[in-house]
Design a protein around this motif. Structure first.
Motif, PDB file in Angstrom:
ATOM      1  N   PRO A  45       0.841  -1.207   0.000  1.00  0.00           N
ATOM      2  CA  PRO A  45       0.000   0.000   0.000  1.00  0.00           C
ATOM      3  C   PRO A  45       0.877   1.260   0.000  1.00  0.00           C
ATOM      4  O   PRO A  45       1.886   1.316   0.708  1.00  0.00           O
ATOM      5  CB  PRO A  45      -0.792  -0.121   1.317  1.00  0.00           C
ATOM      6  CG  PRO A  45      -0.654  -1.549   1.743  1.00  0.00           C
ATOM      7  CD  PRO A  45       0.653  -2.044   1.192  1.00  0.00           C
ATOM      8  N   SER A  46       0.500   2.227  -0.839  1.00  0.00           N
ATOM      9  CA  SER A  46       1.289   3.465  -0.943  1.00  0.00           C
ATOM     10  C   SER A  46       1.330   4.190   0.382  1.00  0.00           C
ATOM     11  O   SER A  46       0.328   4.235   1.103  1.00  0.00           O
ATOM     12  CB  SER A  46       0.657   4.426  -1.941  1.00  0.00           C
ATOM     13  OG  SER A  46       0.515   3.820  -3.167  1.00  0.00           O
ATOM     14  N   GLY A  47       2.480   4.795   0.635  1.00  0.00           N
ATOM     15  CA  GLY A  47       2.623   5.585   1.851  1.00  0.00           C
ATOM     16  C   GLY A  47       2.118   6.991   1.604  1.00  0.00           C
ATOM     17  O   GLY A  47       0.921   7.265   1.618  1.00  0.00           O
ATOM     18  N   TYR A  48       3.049   7.869   1.297  1.00  0.00           N
ATOM     19  CA  TYR A  48       2.739   9.282   1.098  1.00  0.00           C
ATOM     20  C   TYR A  48       3.205   9.632  -0.320  1.00  0.00           C
ATOM     21  O   TYR A  48       4.309  10.114  -0.510  1.00  0.00           O
ATOM     22  CB  TYR A  48       3.484  10.068   2.180  1.00  0.00           C
ATOM     23  CG  TYR A  48       3.259  11.558   2.205  1.00  0.00           C
ATOM     24  CD1 TYR A  48       2.270  12.173   1.430  1.00  0.00           C
ATOM     25  CD2 TYR A  48       4.054  12.363   3.010  1.00  0.00           C
ATOM     26  CE1 TYR A  48       2.095  13.522   1.452  1.00  0.00           C
ATOM     27  CE2 TYR A  48       3.877  13.735   3.046  1.00  0.00           C
ATOM     28  CZ  TYR A  48       2.904  14.307   2.266  1.00  0.00           C
ATOM     29  OH  TYR A  48       2.730  15.655   2.286  1.00  0.00           O
ATOM     30  N   PRO A  49       2.354   9.328  -1.333  1.00  0.00           N
ATOM     31  CA  PRO A  49       2.797   9.521  -2.722  1.00  0.00           C
ATOM     32  C   PRO A  49       2.945  10.997  -3.062  1.00  0.00           C
ATOM     33  O   PRO A  49       2.092  11.798  -2.679  1.00  0.00           O
ATOM     34  CB  PRO A  49       1.681   8.889  -3.559  1.00  0.00           C
ATOM     35  CG  PRO A  49       0.716   8.282  -2.608  1.00  0.00           C
ATOM     36  CD  PRO A  49       0.977   8.853  -1.244  1.00  0.00           C
ATOM     37  N   GLU A  56      -6.122  13.410   0.579  1.00  0.00           N
ATOM     38  CA  GLU A  56      -6.867  12.839  -0.554  1.00  0.00           C
ATOM     39  C   GLU A  56      -7.156  11.358  -0.329  1.00  0.00           C
ATOM     40  O   GLU A  56      -8.145  10.818  -0.813  1.00  0.00           O
ATOM     41  CB  GLU A  56      -6.010  13.008  -1.819  1.00  0.00           C
ATOM     42  CG  GLU A  56      -6.738  12.875  -3.126  1.00  0.00           C
ATOM     43  CD  GLU A  56      -5.784  13.022  -4.320  1.00  0.00           C
ATOM     44  OE1 GLU A  56      -5.947  12.276  -5.269  1.00  0.00           O
ATOM     45  OE2 GLU A  56      -4.863  13.872  -4.274  1.00  0.00           O
ATOM     46  N   LEU A  57      -6.265  10.701   0.406  1.00  0.00           N
ATOM     47  CA  LEU A  57      -6.392   9.261   0.644  1.00  0.00           C
ATOM     48  C   LEU A  57      -6.898   8.991   2.051  1.00  0.00           C
ATOM     49  O   LEU A  57      -6.697   9.800   2.956  1.00  0.00           O
ATOM     50  CB  LEU A  57      -5.012   8.587   0.518  1.00  0.00           C
ATOM     51  CG  LEU A  57      -4.284   8.703  -0.816  1.00  0.00           C
ATOM     52  CD1 LEU A  57      -2.918   8.034  -0.731  1.00  0.00           C
ATOM     53  CD2 LEU A  57      -5.118   8.056  -1.914  1.00  0.00           C
ATOM     54  N   SER A  58      -7.499   7.787   2.236  1.00  0.00           N
ATOM     55  CA  SER A  58      -7.862   7.368   3.593  1.00  0.00           C
ATOM     56  C   SER A  58      -6.581   7.142   4.383  1.00  0.00           C
ATOM     57  O   SER A  58      -5.508   6.901   3.803  1.00  0.00           O
ATOM     58  CB  SER A  58      -8.615   6.049   3.553  1.00  0.00           C
ATOM     59  OG  SER A  58      -9.752   6.194   2.772  1.00  0.00           O
ATOM     60  N   HIS A  59      -6.714   7.151   5.699  1.00  0.00           N
ATOM     61  CA  HIS A  59      -5.545   6.964   6.548  1.00  0.00           C
ATOM     62  C   HIS A  59      -4.833   5.662   6.170  1.00  0.00           C
ATOM     63  O   HIS A  59      -5.485   4.656   5.872  1.00  0.00           O
ATOM     64  CB  HIS A  59      -5.975   6.921   8.021  1.00  0.00           C
ATOM     65  CG  HIS A  59      -4.797   7.021   8.944  1.00  0.00           C
ATOM     66  ND1 HIS A  59      -3.999   5.936   9.238  1.00  0.00           N
ATOM     67  CD2 HIS A  59      -4.262   8.071   9.595  1.00  0.00           C
ATOM     68  CE1 HIS A  59      -3.030   6.317  10.054  1.00  0.00           C
ATOM     69  NE2 HIS A  59      -3.168   7.616  10.285  1.00  0.00           N
ATOM     70  N   GLN A  60      -3.511   5.706   6.180  1.00  0.00           N
ATOM     71  CA  GLN A  60      -2.746   4.549   5.706  1.00  0.00           C
ATOM     72  C   GLN A  60      -3.004   3.276   6.512  1.00  0.00           C
ATOM     73  O   GLN A  60      -2.951   2.177   5.966  1.00  0.00           O
ATOM     74  CB  GLN A  60      -1.257   4.875   5.646  1.00  0.00           C
ATOM     75  CG  GLN A  60      -0.651   5.336   6.936  1.00  0.00           C
ATOM     76  CD  GLN A  60       0.793   5.793   6.700  1.00  0.00           C
ATOM     77  OE1 GLN A  60       1.082   6.430   5.697  1.00  0.00           O
ATOM     78  NE2 GLN A  60       1.677   5.446   7.598  1.00  0.00           N
ATOM     79  N   GLU A  61      -3.330   3.415   7.803  1.00  0.00           N
ATOM     80  CA  GLU A  61      -3.578   2.201   8.600  1.00  0.00           C
ATOM     81  C   GLU A  61      -4.860   1.516   8.135  1.00  0.00           C
ATOM     82  O   GLU A  61      -4.950   0.297   8.135  1.00  0.00           O
ATOM     83  CB  GLU A  61      -3.655   2.524  10.101  1.00  0.00           C
ATOM     84  CG  GLU A  61      -2.312   2.883  10.718  1.00  0.00           C
ATOM     85  CD  GLU A  61      -1.205   1.835  10.517  1.00  0.00           C
ATOM     86  OE1 GLU A  61      -1.487   0.623  10.556  1.00  0.00           O
ATOM     87  OE2 GLU A  61      -0.041   2.246  10.293  1.00  0.00           O
TER      88      GLU A  61
END
Ligand code: NAP
Length: 210
Positions: A45-49, A56-61
């Motif tokens: 899963p992408s981290g901080y692209p 813009e993205l849901s939280h990475q967890e």
């Protein structure tokens, strides 16, 4: 004599935001595994692209946990936190270098992701170095123009062109965007992703505000 496929000499790295992961991603990974004899497929899963706005993205967890839940039943699907531990922008060149270092020089690495993302590869940080480390599998789905893809691929330099393989997933017109929109409208997402991911989304009220 037909060359024997040696099991265990190639791995796939499946990159994406997985916001959320869905059946199209899982089918693409499985299809790539079978077609290229992959020993395992590691979902990253992408981290901080760098090309996405913050927020813009849901939280990475959430994205990480949904990827774990979706892949739990398949022993050759693994999930890596490598991009999630990074404190700043994450670049594919660093991710692939990390796995190259971990796996040694002999293992063949295929970086698998959406065809539209791969078509922009010449804008990626350190893409020239990336070319030395892996091949690419560009996944398309129904509605994606293969003519446009081929035309764009031909315009790339030969070294890049020869490293990109196209994987079409017929009959799987699912996208993360369509799932997020359906959740927002209160529509069902059953059978678009796994039931575990469906329940995770509803329980955590993801996408209802987007
Ligand atoms: P994205 O926004 O999640 O996806 C872009 C498109 O590709 C969407 O249509 C998406 O469909 C599809 N897609 C994404 N991952 C896929 C997968 N594994 N299999 C099949 N289709 C997939 O992703 P992105 O931000 O463009 O990035 C994709 C990958 O490329 C990531 O690993 C990212 O880190 C890498 N990348 C690196 C750089 C760089 O190093 N500078 C720049 C751009 C991208 P869904 O929405 O349905 O997933």
């Amino acid at each position: 004599m037909k060359e024997k496929k040696v099991e265990g000499e190639s791995i796939g790295i499946m990159g994406g935001t997985f916001d959320p992961i869905h059946l199209g991603h899982l089918l693409a990974a499985e299809e790539a595994r079978e077609r290229y004899g992959l020993e395992e497929v590691i979902f990253v899963p992408s981290g901080y692209p760098p090309h996405k706005e913050k927020g813009e993205l849901s939280h990475q967890e959430h994205r990480y946990l949904m990827t774990i839940i979706a892949t739990i039943n398949n022993p050759i699907f693994k999930v890596s936190r490598v991009e999630l531990e990074a404190e700043s922008y994450t670049y594919t060149v660093d991710t692939v270098a990390y796995f190259r270092n971990l796996l040694g020089p002999d293992k063949k690495i295929y970086f698998i992701t959406g065809a539209d993302a791969i078509l922009d590869i010449t804008t990626w940080e350190g893409y020239d170095r990336l070319l030395d480390m892996c091949h690419f599998i560009a996944v398309t789905r129904p509605g994606f123009s293969l003519d446009h893809l081929e035309e764009k691929l031909k315009s790339l330099d030969y070294r890049l062109f020869s490293k990109i393989l196209i994987l079409s997933i017929p009959g799987m017109a699912i996208s993360s965007t369509c799932i997020r929109r359906r959740v927002k409208k209160g529509k069902t997402i059953k059978y678009l992703t796994t039931s575990g991911v469906e329940h995770y989304i509803l329980k955590n009220k993801l996408y209802s505000q987007v």
